[in-house]
Design a protein around this motif. Structure first.
Motif, PDB file in Angstrom:
ATOM      1  N   GLU A  70       0.834  -1.203   0.000  1.00 31.38           N
ATOM      2  CA  GLU A  70       0.000   0.000   0.000  1.00 31.38           C
ATOM      3  C   GLU A  70       0.870   1.255   0.000  1.00 31.38           C
ATOM      4  O   GLU A  70       0.584   2.223  -0.714  1.00 31.38           O
ATOM      5  N   MET A  71       1.934   1.253   0.803  1.00 34.77           N
ATOM      6  CA  MET A  71       2.836   2.400   0.859  1.00 34.77           C
ATOM      7  C   MET A  71       3.553   2.585  -0.478  1.00 34.77           C
ATOM      8  O   MET A  71       3.712   3.717  -0.971  1.00 34.77           O
ATOM      9  N   VAL A  95      11.548  -1.974  -6.322  1.00 35.96           N
ATOM     10  CA  VAL A  95      10.628  -2.829  -5.571  1.00 35.96           C
ATOM     11  C   VAL A  95       9.268  -2.848  -6.269  1.00 35.96           C
ATOM     12  O   VAL A  95       8.683  -1.795  -6.527  1.00 35.96           O
ATOM     13  N   PRO A  96       8.740  -4.018  -6.571  1.00 35.93           N
ATOM     14  CA  PRO A  96       7.457  -4.063  -7.284  1.00 35.93           C
ATOM     15  C   PRO A  96       6.285  -3.676  -6.400  1.00 35.93           C
ATOM     16  O   PRO A  96       6.184  -4.109  -5.252  1.00 35.93           O
ATOM     17  N   GLY A  97       5.424  -2.834  -6.963  1.00 38.54           N
ATOM     18  CA  GLY A  97       4.134  -2.554  -6.355  1.00 38.54           C
ATOM     19  C   GLY A  97       3.074  -3.370  -7.062  1.00 38.54           C
ATOM     20  O   GLY A  97       3.363  -4.396  -7.680  1.00 38.54           O
ATOM     21  N   SER A  98       1.841  -2.928  -6.978  1.00 38.65           N
ATOM     22  CA  SER A  98       0.771  -3.652  -7.665  1.00 38.65           C
ATOM     23  C   SER A  98       0.936  -3.587  -9.176  1.00 38.65           C
ATOM     24  O   SER A  98       0.589  -4.529  -9.893  1.00 38.65           O
ATOM     25  N   ARG A 272       1.655   0.170  12.052  1.00 43.49           N
ATOM     26  CA  ARG A 272       2.203   0.129  10.707  1.00 43.49           C
ATOM     27  C   ARG A 272       1.958  -1.244  10.082  1.00 43.49           C
ATOM     28  O   ARG A 272       2.110  -2.267  10.744  1.00 43.49           O
ATOM     29  N   LYS A 273       1.560  -1.234   8.832  1.00 37.80           N
ATOM     30  CA  LYS A 273       1.401  -2.477   8.084  1.00 37.80           C
ATOM     31  C   LYS A 273       2.740  -2.878   7.481  1.00 37.80           C
ATOM     32  O   LYS A 273       3.429  -2.060   6.866  1.00 37.80           O
ATOM     33  N   TRP A 274       3.097  -4.160   7.665  1.00 39.31           N
ATOM     34  CA  TRP A 274       4.339  -4.709   7.140  1.00 39.31           C
ATOM     35  C   TRP A 274       4.013  -5.644   5.981  1.00 39.31           C
ATOM     36  O   TRP A 274       3.103  -6.485   6.084  1.00 39.31           O
ATOM     37  N   ARG A 275       4.749  -5.523   4.904  1.00 39.40           N
ATOM     38  CA  ARG A 275       4.494  -6.367   3.742  1.00 39.40           C
ATOM     39  C   ARG A 275       4.746  -7.831   4.093  1.00 39.40           C
ATOM     40  O   ARG A 275       5.785  -8.203   4.610  1.00 39.40           O
ATOM     41  N   THR A 307      -4.572  -2.773  -3.849  1.00 38.60           N
ATOM     42  CA  THR A 307      -3.289  -3.421  -4.094  1.00 38.60           C
ATOM     43  C   THR A 307      -3.453  -4.809  -4.700  1.00 38.60           C
ATOM     44  O   THR A 307      -4.515  -5.436  -4.581  1.00 38.60           O
ATOM     45  N   ARG A 308      -2.347  -5.272  -5.285  1.00 36.37           N
ATOM     46  CA  ARG A 308      -2.334  -6.613  -5.868  1.00 36.37           C
ATOM     47  C   ARG A 308      -0.941  -7.197  -5.709  1.00 36.37           C
ATOM     48  O   ARG A 308       0.025  -6.640  -6.212  1.00 36.37           O
ATOM     49  N   GLU A 309      -0.838  -8.305  -4.987  1.00 40.52           N
ATOM     50  CA  GLU A 309       0.426  -8.996  -4.770  1.00 40.52           C
ATOM     51  C   GLU A 309       0.567 -10.166  -5.728  1.00 40.52           C
ATOM     52  O   GLU A 309      -0.427 -10.734  -6.192  1.00 40.52           O
ATOM     53  N   SER A 310       1.818 -10.571  -5.995  1.00 40.49           N
ATOM     54  CA  SER A 310       2.062 -11.784  -6.759  1.00 40.49           C
ATOM     55  C   SER A 310       1.611 -12.996  -5.949  1.00 40.49           C
ATOM     56  O   SER A 310       2.037 -13.165  -4.789  1.00 40.49           O
ATOM     57  N   PRO A 311       0.756 -13.864  -6.506  1.00 45.73           N
ATOM     58  CA  PRO A 311       0.310 -15.035  -5.746  1.00 45.73           C
ATOM     59  C   PRO A 311       1.418 -16.052  -5.507  1.00 45.73           C
ATOM     60  O   PRO A 311       1.296 -16.915  -4.637  1.00 45.73           O
ATOM     61  N   GLU A 312       2.510 -15.961  -6.267  1.00 47.04           N
ATOM     62  CA  GLU A 312       3.605 -16.924  -6.112  1.00 47.04           C
ATOM     63  C   GLU A 312       4.562 -16.556  -4.995  1.00 47.04           C
ATOM     64  O   GLU A 312       5.259 -17.419  -4.467  1.00 47.04           O
ATOM     65  N   CYS A 313       4.645 -15.269  -4.658  1.00 50.59           N
ATOM     66  CA  CYS A 313       5.682 -14.797  -3.739  1.00 50.59           C
ATOM     67  C   CYS A 313       5.383 -15.250  -2.309  1.00 50.59           C
ATOM     68  O   CYS A 313       4.281 -15.044  -1.791  1.00 50.59           O
TER      69      CYS A 313
END
Length: 373
Positions: A70-71, A95-98, A272-275, A307-313
């Motif tokens: 999100e950040m 660093v990849p975002g969405s 704080r939200k942590w990835r 947001t959108r994360e990689s489902p593989e990570c």
């Protein structure tokens, strides 16, 4: 070179490894908190030299890696504004975002610049009053004083065109979150030496007592790491849950008083939200009320971020010490430094980047004396 050559001495390392092997009477799981320590361990192969009774797991000690998506997406939205010059440390631009990263935003026309200090961004704002200069402030307590100094200087110089997107995070709350997790396997911590040069280690003492988990503040050279492991091993074997300081040449119990005073002036503690980890209460810094005029989130309000994360990570599991980088099916195949799926493959302190850089692509064959990972 003083404080360097002696901490890379092979004979000293061999003596420490022999002592560690004699001292360990049962299996122990230790976590190094700092990403710089992770790179030292992997670079010098320390985990493979330890007896099989000792396992080292890697913690959330890479500030780039734990910056929430999100950040990062909010940073991308601000950087895309035509009036903004967006300043960032080099690690963060890849660093990849969405949707892509800051370098790709730059290629699309955004004014994104790599700086080596937040003071560079202040100087740029003073030189370019026609631009809105935004500094992306991330990092643990180690880099927070420089951000605080930049905020104070910008306020003193009345730079109305300067602001900060603040994503600083704090180490003790995430250590507590790890110990509280059902999946926790950590029995002792190698504490973050650089963070403790600023903050000292008083705030780690209640954690050690409450969770019956010893902590040894440790440096970053091979002998530092082995001394820290031996000290932590002795505490574990004795059932002694307290904090010890291996990194005495740089760290004292009280930390740096002037730096801490500056942090108290400029920042206040926040959730704080942590990835990959989630929201941790009271685990971050944000600008205090007196400095709210420098808050880029307030200045460039953009509403909710989807947001959108990689489902593989699996970076979240790596950051919590549950898995190692090579446990990820995408590691070294679909996730490389050129095509990262997550931040730990990008950052100079990321565990995945360390494993890739030092060819830890496959699980090691155990030597006769055993290897930890």
């Amino acid at each position: 070179m003083r404080f360097l050559d002696e901490y890379r001495d092979a004979r000293a390392a061999k003596r420490l490894l022999d002592t560690i092997a004699r001292t360990a009477t049962r299996p122990w799981t230790m976590m190094e908190v700092c990403g710089g320590q992770t790179h030292a361990i992997v670079k010098y192969g320390l985990d493979r030299l330890l007896p099989s009774t000792i396992e080292l797991v890697h913690g959330p000690g890479c500030p780039v890696c734990v910056t929430s998506i999100e950040m990062i997406d909010r940073a991308h939205a601000i950087a895309a504004r035509p009036e903004v010059t967006f300043c960032s440390f080099g690690d963060m631009v890849r660093v990849p975002g969405s949707e892509g990263n800051l370098l790709e935003r730059k290629a699309q026309g955004a004014d994104v610049r790599i700086v080596y200090s937040p003071l560079d961004a202040v100087a740029l704002a003073a030189a370019r009053p026609d631009r809105q200069v935004v500094f992306f402030a991330i990092g643990f307590e180690t880099t927070s004083p420089a951000t605080a100094l930049a905020a104070r200087m910008a306020r003193m110089r009345r730079l109305d065109n300067f602001s900060m997107l603040v994503g600083h995070v704090l180490v003790p709350p995430v250590m507590t979150a790890i110990l509280q997790a059902q999946s926790n396997r950590v029995q002792g911590f190698l504490g973050p030496g650089h963070v403790c040069t600023v903050m000292g280690y008083r705030e780690y003492e209640p954690i050690a007592r409450h969770y019956r988990t010893p902590i040894v503040v440790t440096g970053f050279e091979p002998v530092d790491m082995l001394e820290g492991i031996l000290g932590l091993l002795r505490l574990l074997e004795a059932g002694d849950a307290r904090v010890e300081n291996q990194y005495r040449r740089a760290v004292c119990r009280e930390g740096n008083p002037r730096a801490r005073e500056l942090l108290d002036e400029v920042f206040e503690v926040c959730d704080r939200k942590w990835r990959g980890v989630g929201t941790i209460p009271k685990s971050g810094f944000r600008l205090s009320y007196e400095y709210r005029g420098l808050d880029a989130e307030r200045r460039f309000e953009g509403g909710e971020v989807v947001t959108r994360e990689s489902p593989e990570c699996i970076s979240g599991q790596v950051l919590k010490g549950v898995k190692k980088p090579r446990d990820c099916p995408a590691f070294g195949v679909r996730c490389t430094p050129r095509t990262p799926l997550g931040a730990p493959m990008v950052s100079s302190e990321g565990a995945c980047a360390a494993y890739y850089a030092y060819a830890r692509l496959e699980p090691p064959a155990r030597a006769a004396q055993g290897g930890a990972t």
